[in-house]
Structures are given as structure tokens and as C-alpha cells.
Design a protein around this motif. Structure first.
Motif, PDB file in Angstrom:
ATOM      1  N   TRP A 245      14.964  39.072 -35.445  1.00  0.00           N
ATOM      2  CA  TRP A 245      16.311  39.594 -35.128  1.00  0.00           C
ATOM      3  C   TRP A 245      16.404  39.834 -33.614  1.00  0.00           C
ATOM      4  CZ3 TRP A 245      20.671  39.426 -37.685  1.00  0.00           C
ATOM      5  CH2 TRP A 245      21.762  40.190 -37.239  1.00  0.00           C
TER       6      TRP A 245
ATOM      7  N   GLU B 184      21.880  42.287 -31.829  1.00  0.00           N
ATOM      8  CA  GLU B 184      20.454  42.634 -31.806  1.00  0.00           C
ATOM      9  C   GLU B 184      20.259  44.146 -31.742  1.00  0.00           C
ATOM     10  OE1 GLU B 184      17.885  40.793 -28.759  1.00  0.00           O
ATOM     11  OE2 GLU B 184      16.744  42.659 -28.736  1.00  0.00           O
TER      12      GLU B 184
ATOM     13  N   ARG C 217      19.963  44.589 -37.799  1.00  0.00           N
ATOM     14  CA  ARG C 217      20.443  43.685 -38.836  1.00  0.00           C
ATOM     15  C   ARG C 217      21.241  44.433 -39.921  1.00  0.00           C
ATOM     16  NH1 ARG C 217      17.913  38.690 -40.517  1.00  0.00           N
ATOM     17  NH2 ARG C 217      15.935  39.491 -39.732  1.00  0.00           N
TER      18      ARG C 217
END
Ligand code: GLU
Length: 419
Positions: free
Chosen positions: A355, A400, A404
Motif C-alpha cells: 500500500w 497511502e 487502505r
């Protein structure tokens, strides 16, 4: 002989940027010559409570990095000294009693003049000068008496002040001469005007130092900007460090015509200073600023958000609105959301590994290809669902940083709201 100047604010409300401009010139002159800069609160004409105003004045000057030498003095503390001197002037025949007050006798003939360090020779015909009240009937000295008395007692060498005081100067000169004191050099600084040529006021924008501070201007940018109103080291240099300004400042180079306060130029200059800050320091300035605003976002979160906004904002005050989505939930307007795209983004991003902004970028670019849509069409609803706004920091970096789970939850909720 070393120079000694004084900054002499009247304790009436918040410190006005025009006054600060004059104080800055005093300070630059003193520091450049290795002299002293005193701070005198001129409270003769106000019976108002001065404590709060005095604190504000110190706070504003300190924030700007304009310091002073020795303890702050209060003009009213010179009251006894002024009465004593007024009695001497009366005894000498230079002053007389008039309905309980004491007036200073101005000469009737000739002129009173001085070589102003900024404006050159200035002269007033004495017949135009009224006998000025120096002590009121209630025993309090007036500004026009206390000020030159303090200038004399404090051994002030240069009086650098606003040109609204030009008409006071012949009176103060005569008083000093009658007291047997050689007057200081006077330098009258032109007033600051707005770009419309009118006296700078609230109509133009922020006017008190406090307002500039809460809007998120950096003190070093404001000092650089103010120094260049009515003074210039040469025709072109605009960004100058405080030390350079101190080194290059001279009264001779100060212009006699009014300077203009150009808010757009200040915004530009502030942006230059903000972008030039090292990342770590920029983050710390943001943390401090956000706390001063009374917002309790976590310091680490603010530090993490700093690189996302550093290139984007021209004032720290723009940060809270731009970064709020990172700290608080959002309420995106349904009209800007597209459920088909938001669901597709949710499906694609669920599998993005790791991520990071780079991997998120790859995923979203692939998504555009899959959907056969332009990035603009795909990114706009995602941006709104994630940040609540059409304007935001970089989308990949924002996703970011948000993480997530929160990102996907916002995409899903956006799809539901829009459906
Ligand atoms: N107290 C005055 C002012 O606020 C300054 C007077 C002086 O510098 O002599 O404008």
C-alpha cells in the motif's frame, strides 16, 4: 558614538502592520550599527488598561524576531520628571500657566527646521506654531512633552517614526532646545498604502500582526516583505535573509514616498519561504501552527501530511482545510460521485500490494485502461469520495497516508451515497 533608537507604540489594541514597519526600520538601523533599540510604551494619551495591549505588542514583536534592549518603559512613569522639567521651563519663562495647564511658548518669528534623514530639509515658519500644552490641568504630561523628554533622558540618537508625526517635530525640537539638549536626528518614514493608494486598513485585508500570524504567514517572510516597503538594497533583490537585510539597511536608501502593501506579493513571498524550508522544519512549523489554531490533530499525523502539502500551499492557514480529510471523516457531495467508478476502484485497490503511492498509482492507471476512461474521469470521483473535495493533495499519496481500510471504506460509502 553608538546609535540608540526607540520603538514607541501607543498601547491601543493590536499592533498595526504599519507601526511594525516603522519599528522594523528602527530595529534594522540599530542592529546594523551595533546600537541599541529600546521599547517604550507611550501611554500618556490613553487612560485605558494597557497591560493586555503591552503583552500583545511584546508577543507580536517577539514572533517577528524584533527584539529590544533593556526593560520596557512606560511613558507615564516619566510623569514626575516631566512636571519637574515643566516647572523649570516656567521659571525660565519658556512656558507659562494657562487655565491650570502648562503651555510651552513657541517663538513667533523665524523658522524651526531640521535635516530629516529620510526627507531632507523640513522647515516650519514659527508663526504657524501654536504654544503647545505640555502638562494638562490634571497634571499629566502630553505626548509632545513626555516624548522629547524621554528621548533626551534615554540619550536617543535617532528618532525614526511615521510621517504623521512631522508636525510634532518642530514643537519637540523647540522643547528640547529650551531644555538645553541637542535634539536627535529625525527620520520620518512614509505611511504604507494599499494598492488602491488609500491608507492601509481592514478593507485591504489583514492589518494586525496577529492576523498575519493566524493566517499562516511566516515571520521571516513578513519581515523580508516589510523591509522592502520603502527600502530596497538595489533594484532587483527581493528574497533577503534577516542578516542580509540588517547588513544592507541604511536610512539614506529609505524612500520618502509612501510604500505600497501588496498582499499578492506577500503571498508569493510567503510561498517561496514555505517551499524553501527543509522538510523536517516545515513539518514542525505546521505542527506548531495547527496547535495555535486550537486544533488537536496528532503531531505525527501532521508531520506525515506535511510533504503532501508543502508544494501546494502559500500560507500555513490553508493546511487545515486541505488536510482535514486525513484527520476527520468527510461528507462528499453526492453529485460529484460516480458509483460505477468508485466500485471499480474499490475492487482494484483491495488487491494493491504494497500500500504505497507508487503501487496505488499503477493500480489506478490500469483501472483507467480497463474502464476505457480518461484519468480525469476516473480520479475526480475517487478524489471526492476520499477527501470530500475536488481540491486535495496528490491523490496517490493521500490514499497511502489515509491507509487502505479507511480509503476502501470511503470508496464504498461514496458508491452507496451516489447510487
Ligand atoms: N506613539 C507614537 C505612535 O504610535 C510614536 C511617536 C514617536 O515615535 O515619537 O505613532
Amino acid at each position: 558614538m553608538s546609535v540608540r533608537v526607540r520603538m514607541a507604540p501607543s498601547p491601543t489594541g493590536l499592533l498595526h502592520i504599519g507601526g511594525v514597519h516603522t519599528f522594523l526600520f528602527n530595529w534594522l538601523f540599530a542592529r546594523g550599527k551595533g546600537g541599541e533599540c529600546l521599547l517604550r510604551i507611550e501611554n500618556t494619551d490613553t487612560s485605558r488598561e494597557v497591560e493586555e495591549a503591552t503583552e500583545q505588542i511584546q508577543r507580536s514583536l517577539t514572533w517577528l524576531g524584533i527584539d529590544w534592549d533593556g526593560a520596557i518603559t512606560f511613558q507615564l512613569d516619566a510623569m514626575d520628571r516631566c512636571r519637574e522639567l515643566s516647572a523649570r521651563l516656567v521659571a525660565d519663562g519658556a512656558a507659562y500657566e494657562d487655565e491650570g495647564a502648562i503651555r510651552f511658548r513657541m517663538p513667533d518669528e523665524g523658522v524651526t527646521g531640521w535635516d530629516d534623514a529620510v526627507r531632507g530639509r523640513i522647515e516650519f515658519p514659527n508663526e504657524q506654531l501654536e504654544d503647545v500644552v505640555i502638562v494638562r490641568s490634571d497634571g499629566r504630561p502630553t505626548y509632545n512633552f513626555a516624548s522629547p523628554v524621554e528621548d533626551m533622558d534615554d540619550a536617543i540618537t535617532h528618532v525614526i517614526r511615521g510621517d504623521d508625526h512631522i508636525s510634532n517635530t518642530p514643537k519637540q525640537l523647540q522643547i528640547l532646545r529650551a531644555l538645553g539638549h541637542e535634539p536627535p536626528v529625525y527620520a520620518h518614514i512614509a505611511n504604507i498604502l494599499g494598492t488602491d493608494g488609500k491608507k492601509l486598513s481592514k478593507r485591504h485585508g489583514a492589518v494586525s500582526v496577529e492576523e498575519f500570524r493566524t493566517a499562516g504567514y511566516l515571520p521571516e517572510a513578513l519581515v523580508n516583505f516589510l523591509a522592502l516597503i520603502g527600502w530596497a538594497p538595489d533594484g532587483e533583490t527581493t528574497i533577503l535573509s534577516r542578516d542580509e537585510i540588517v547588513e544592507r539597511f541604511t536610512l539614506e536608501a529609505v524612500s520618502a514616498s509612501p510604500g505600497t502593501f501588496d498582499y499578492a506579493k506577500l503571498d508569493w513571498m510567503n510561498g517561496v519561504y514555505l517551499r524553501a524550508l527543509p522538510t523536517g522544519e516545515y513539518a514542525e512549523r505546521l505542527v506548531e501552527f495547527v496547535h495555535e489554531c486550537g486544533t488537536d490533530w496528532p503531531d505525527d499525523g501532521i508531520r506525515a501530511a506535511a510533504p503532501l502539502v508543502q508544494e501546494k500551499i502559500g500560507r500555513l492557514g490553508e493546511f487545515p482545510d486541505l488536510a482535514r480529510f486525513l484527520f476527520e471523516d468527510v461528507a462528499p457531495p453526492a453529485d460529484d460521485l460516480d458509483p460505477r467508478i468508485l466500485r471499480a476502484a474499490d475492487d482494484a485497490l483491495v488487491a494493491t500490494e504494497p500500500w504505497t503511492a507508487a503501487a496505488i498509482e499503477t493500480t489506478l492507471r490500469e483501472l483507467c485502461d480497463e474502464l476505457g476512461e480518461k484519468p480525469r474521469t476516473v480520479y475526480a470521483p475517487i478524489r471526492v469520495a476520499i477527501t470530500g473535495s475536488r481540491v486535495s493533495p496528490g491523490l496517490y499519496e493521500s490514499l497511502e497516508l489515509l491507509g487502505r481500510d479507511t480509503s476502501l471504506a470511503r470508496l464504498r460509502r461514496g458508491a452507496e451515497v451516489a447510487a
